[in-house]
Design a protein around this motif. Structure first.
Motif, short mmCIF file in Angstrom:
data_model
loop_
_atom_site.label_atom_id
_atom_site.label_comp_id
_atom_site.label_asym_id
_atom_site.label_seq_id
_atom_site.Cartn_x
_atom_site.Cartn_y
_atom_site.Cartn_z
N HIS A 19 0.97 -1.39 -0.10
CA HIS A 19 0.35 -0.48 0.24
C HIS A 19 1.17 1.32 -0.07
N ASP A 20 0.35 2.14 -0.58
CA ASP A 20 1.00 3.67 -0.96
C ASP A 20 -0.40 4.80 -0.97
N GLY A 21 -0.10 5.47 -0.28
CA GLY A 21 -0.73 7.19 0.08
C GLY A 21 -1.09 7.78 1.34
N THR A 22 -1.88 7.52 2.42
CA THR A 22 -1.95 7.99 3.67
C THR A 22 -1.76 7.42 4.91
N LEU A 23 -1.77 7.86 6.26
CA LEU A 23 -1.15 6.71 6.70
C LEU A 23 -2.84 6.52 7.09
N ASP A 24 -4.18 7.10 7.03
CA ASP A 24 -5.55 6.75 7.64
C ASP A 24 -5.54 5.63 6.53
N LEU A 160 -4.73 13.32 24.35
CA LEU A 160 -3.55 14.36 23.23
C LEU A 160 -2.70 13.82 22.58
N GLY A 161 -1.85 14.40 21.27
CA GLY A 161 -1.36 13.36 20.46
C GLY A 161 -1.00 11.52 20.36
N THR A 162 -3.07 11.43 20.37
CA THR A 162 -2.70 10.35 20.29
C THR A 162 -3.14 9.96 18.34
N TYR A 163 -2.84 8.83 17.56
CA TYR A 163 -3.69 8.39 16.64
C TYR A 163 -4.21 7.11 17.26
N GLU A 164 -5.53 7.48 16.19
CA GLU A 164 -6.89 6.59 16.26
C GLU A 164 -7.11 5.93 14.78
N ILE A 165 -6.93 4.85 14.17
CA ILE A 165 -8.00 4.30 13.25
C ILE A 165 -8.62 4.49 12.66
N PRO A 166 -9.37 6.46 11.58
CA PRO A 166 -10.10 6.29 11.70
C PRO A 166 -11.39 5.35 11.62
N LEU A 194 -5.94 6.76 30.89
CA LEU A 194 -6.38 5.66 29.98
C LEU A 194 -5.39 4.23 29.84
N LEU A 195 -5.75 2.22 30.07
CA LEU A 195 -5.25 1.80 29.98
C LEU A 195 -5.89 1.22 29.07
N GLU A 196 -6.99 1.74 28.46
CA GLU A 196 -7.68 0.88 27.26
C GLU A 196 -8.92 1.13 26.94
N GLY A 197 -8.96 1.38 25.68
CA GLY A 197 -10.17 1.73 25.55
C GLY A 197 -9.80 3.33 24.23
N TYR A 198 -8.52 3.62 23.89
CA TYR A 198 -8.24 5.42 23.34
C TYR A 198 -9.68 4.78 22.15
N HIS A 199 -10.05 3.67 20.73
CA HIS A 199 -11.33 4.02 19.94
C HIS A 199 -12.55 4.66 20.31
#
Length: 220
Positions: A19-24, A160-166, A194-199
């Motif tokens: 795959h090439d394109g975007t992180l998302d 803050l400063g985290t990345y979640e899979i869209p 938070l330990l678990e559940g960011y999405h």
């Protein structure tokens, strides 16, 4: 915005997906592969992954020969869907849902005892193959566990400063908007870490949830 491109071919007894394109796009592709695996009746196993930025490459083994043209055609179709459309396909395909062995959570409330909540949290980690050593250590060494509804403003700083899979966030958002309950978040009382559940937290934020069910560990 960079164009999302993917290639798929057979090589030395394995299948290669590039795959090439975007992180998302690359992040969403993980769920696309899982959906196609279900649709085509495959059992894939990862033989190796490498990635940097918006480029990724993964090798798969398969329990049966794969129709490469059908696979790549479906992957491209899904990758170019609007986010809401892709999420609907993933939900409808049963990709995002309780894992085998995942413990029931709808019976948890303020009256649930600490030992039961600890057992639930550890079983949830095991079913979802969460292996973070620091997080597991917090679960294992503590005895004080409580179920409470926590104001989202106490938890928001964790994003803050985290990345979640869209697409994962969008799936959870759609489930919440349809009235479905999601598993409680797992957090420490100290600093509301938070330990678990960011999405799930991000999805709750998007739908405007005021307070979120949480399994809280320890004291402040």
């Amino acid at each position: 915005m960079p164009e999302e491109t993917i290639r798929f071919w057979r090589e030395q007894g394995a299948y290669v997906l590039v795959h090439d394109g975007t992180l998302d796009g690359g992040s969403n592709l993980h769920y696309i592969v899982r959906l196609i695996e279900r649709e085509m009746g495959l059992k894939l196993r990862s033989l190796g992954y490498c990635g940097h930025g918006a480029h990724s490459q993964e090798r798969f083994g398969s329990n049966q020969p794969i129709d490469e043209r059908a696979f790549i055609r479906r992957a491209r179709q899904l990758l170019h869907l609007p986010l809401a459309g892709l999420a609907a396909c993933i939900i409808g395909g049963g990709v995002l849902g309780p894992k085998p062995g995942e413990p029931e959570f709808r019976n948890l409330d303020e009256k649930t005892g600490p030992a039961t909540l600890k057992t639930w949290a550890i079983a949830y980690y095991e079913a979802n193959e969460i292996t973070c050593p620091e997080s597991l250590s917090v679960l294992e060494r503590n005895r004080l566990f409580r179920w409470r509804r926590v104001p989202i403003d106490c938890l928001r700083h964790n994003l803050l400063g985290t990345y979640e899979i869209p697409v994962k966030v969008e799936c959870y958002r759609e489930l919440l908007e349809s009235g479905r309950c999601l598993p409680p978040l797992i957090c420490r009382r100290r600093g509301w870490e938070l330990l678990e559940g960011y999405h799930r937290l991000r999805a709750h934020e998007k739908v405007g949830t005021k307070s979120i069910p949480c399994v809280i560990i320890g004291r402040s």
